[in-house]
Write an enzyme that holds these catalytic residues in place. Structure first.
Site, mmCIF file in Angstrom:
data_model
loop_
_atom_site.group_PDB
_atom_site.id
_atom_site.type_symbol
_atom_site.label_atom_id
_atom_site.label_comp_id
_atom_site.label_asym_id
_atom_site.label_seq_id
_atom_site.Cartn_x
_atom_site.Cartn_y
_atom_site.Cartn_z
ATOM 1 N N ASP A 75 122.672 -25.363 86.683
ATOM 2 C CA ASP A 75 122.124 -25.560 85.514
ATOM 3 C C ASP A 75 122.993 -25.159 84.678
ATOM 4 O O ASP A 75 124.644 -24.536 84.622
ATOM 5 C CB ASP A 75 121.880 -23.696 85.399
ATOM 6 N N HIS A 76 123.284 -25.972 83.292
ATOM 7 C CA HIS A 76 124.507 -25.901 82.329
ATOM 8 C C HIS A 76 125.755 -25.428 82.964
ATOM 9 O O HIS A 76 126.454 -24.465 82.429
ATOM 10 C CB HIS A 76 124.221 -24.636 80.921
ATOM 11 N N HIS B 132 117.114 -20.584 74.844
ATOM 12 C CA HIS B 132 116.618 -19.605 76.203
ATOM 13 C C HIS B 132 116.740 -18.057 75.429
ATOM 14 O O HIS B 132 116.644 -17.335 74.855
ATOM 15 C CB HIS B 132 117.959 -19.750 76.103
ATOM 16 N N GLY B 133 115.951 -17.400 76.073
ATOM 17 C CA GLY B 133 115.150 -16.193 76.032
ATOM 18 C C GLY B 133 113.871 -15.733 75.547
ATOM 19 O O GLY B 133 113.238 -16.656 75.723
ATOM 20 N N ASN C 96 112.279 -25.425 82.860
ATOM 21 C CA ASN C 96 113.031 -24.601 83.009
ATOM 22 C C ASN C 96 113.018 -23.234 83.070
ATOM 23 O O ASN C 96 112.611 -23.072 81.421
ATOM 24 C CB ASN C 96 113.960 -24.769 82.203
ATOM 25 N N THR D 44 114.637 -16.580 81.925
ATOM 26 C CA THR D 44 114.316 -15.711 81.602
ATOM 27 C C THR D 44 112.809 -14.184 82.557
ATOM 28 O O THR D 44 113.311 -13.183 83.009
ATOM 29 C CB THR D 44 114.120 -14.760 80.239
ATOM 30 N N HIS E 296 114.184 -27.121 78.017
ATOM 31 C CA HIS E 296 114.710 -25.403 78.420
ATOM 32 C C HIS E 296 114.712 -24.439 77.930
ATOM 33 O O HIS E 296 113.613 -24.669 76.475
ATOM 34 C CB HIS E 296 116.041 -25.867 77.861
ATOM 35 N N GLY E 297 114.498 -23.157 78.518
ATOM 36 C CA GLY E 297 113.694 -21.988 76.928
ATOM 37 C C GLY E 297 112.663 -22.275 77.709
ATOM 38 O O GLY E 297 111.382 -21.792 77.048
HETATM 39 P P1 13P Z 1 114.116 -19.336 79.451
HETATM 40 O O1 13P Z 1 115.207 -18.424 79.705
HETATM 41 O O2 13P Z 1 114.218 -19.274 78.011
HETATM 42 O O3 13P Z 1 113.064 -19.710 80.436
HETATM 43 O O4 13P Z 1 115.406 -20.543 79.901
HETATM 44 C C1 13P Z 1 115.958 -20.672 81.087
HETATM 45 C C2 13P Z 1 116.566 -22.279 80.926
HETATM 46 O O5 13P Z 1 116.225 -23.340 79.924
HETATM 47 C C3 13P Z 1 116.989 -22.681 81.555
HETATM 48 O O6 13P Z 1 118.139 -23.210 81.778
#
Ligand code: 13P
Length: 285
Positions: A83-84, A181-182, A231, A234, A209-210
């Site tokens: 990831d990233h 994210h988060g 994805n 969190t 994402h997120g």
């Molecule tokens: P979250 O932590 O918001 O679920 O996002 C995960 C993510 O996009 C990882 O690349």
């Protein structure tokens, strides 16, 4: 089944009108929880590893070993995805070590540099059968508020997205469309029209994402517009910590780490199964 290239899983998802969940694992228990969920749901799955925390902490061999042990003979298709990552050494290292998919996130660089770096990674990955996800625009953390006037600069431009895919040869595109994210503080401001436009202009699967904190309706809408990978990180970490705290509360004074690990496996499995049902990937493997 050996670990698979992520593109195969995502092409099937696009065709079938569902999305494959990509779950960030942090250790054996989370990995096992995700795998048990996928196998019980008969769902394809992407095991995601965070470059800056998990991969740095474990190193390549420990994670690849874990993946071979827990997913190498699974009856469902599994991709092991980085990831990233903008660290070119780590990208090369994971491709060589056995990851079946990587994400080069050069989205903080100017467009031309993003294209050049992403193309370099595709050049390393494709001869080894490894898929590549690229990012365009800037997918923020929830703490980085996006002001209305900078929205266009931060979110992915659909025409640029088409050019980016075409010039880099990536297998999946993560465009910034307003998710973060988060944990969201309020209602996420997602630009669904932008997603629709991007999906119509690019010929590769699109990634969201997120995922933590989005409603089931939002997931369904994103998938109906063409999102093929979602994805989640969190939410798994929250389930992990809650399972740990519950165990401590229910077993005061007890020191039994394996029982704690089992509670974490069960908690992660529950959360992941729920996502798989909402994403429509259950029963697709
Ligand atoms: P979250 O932590 O918001 O679920 O996002 C995960 C993510 O996009 C990882 O690349």
């Amino acid at each position: 089944m050996a670990l698979e290239n992520m593109r195969t899983l995502l092409d099937a998802a696009r065709e079938g009108g569902y999305a494959v969940g990509a779950f960030n694992i942090v250790d054996y228990a989370t990995f096992r929880g995700v795998m048990e969920a996928a196998e019980e749901e008969r769902s394809p799955v992407i095991i995601q590893t965070s470059a800056s925390s998990t991969v740095k902490f474990y190193g390549y061999d420990a994670l690849v070993g874990l993946a071979r042990a827990l997913a190498g003979n699974s009856p469902v298709p599994v991709a092991l995805h980085l990831d990233h990552c903008k660290d070119m050494d780590m990208l090369k290292g994971t491709i060589d070590a056995g990851w079946t998919s990587v994400m080069i996130d050069a989205s903080t660089y100017p467009f031309e540099e993003n294209v050049a770096m992403t193309k370099t990674v595709v050049g390393w990955a494709h001869p080894k059968g490894v898929s590549v996800e690229g990012e365009l625009g800037s997918i923020k953390g929830v703490e980085d508020e996006i002001k209305v006037e900078e929205r266009d600069a931060v979110l992915a431009d659909p025409q640029k997205a088409a050019e980016f895919v075409e010039r880099t040869g990536i297998d999946a595109l993560a465009p910034a469309i307003g998710t973060a994210h988060g944990l969201y503080k309020g209602t996420p401001d997602i630009d669904f029209e932008r997603l629709k436009k991007i999906v119509s202009l690019v010929d590769v699967p699109v990634v969201i994402h997120g995922g933590t904190g989005l409603s089931d309706d939002t997931f369904r809408k994103l998938i109906s517009l063409g999102a093929a990978k979602i994805n989640i990180s969190t939410q798994l970490k929250l389930a992990y910590m809650q399972a740990f705290e519950d165990f401590k509360k229910e077993n005061p004074g007890k020191a039994d780490p394996i029982k704690v690990q089992k509670a974490i496996v069960a908690a992660v499995k529950d959360v992941v199964k729920r996502f798989m049902r909402v994403f429509g990937s259950s029963g697709k493997a």
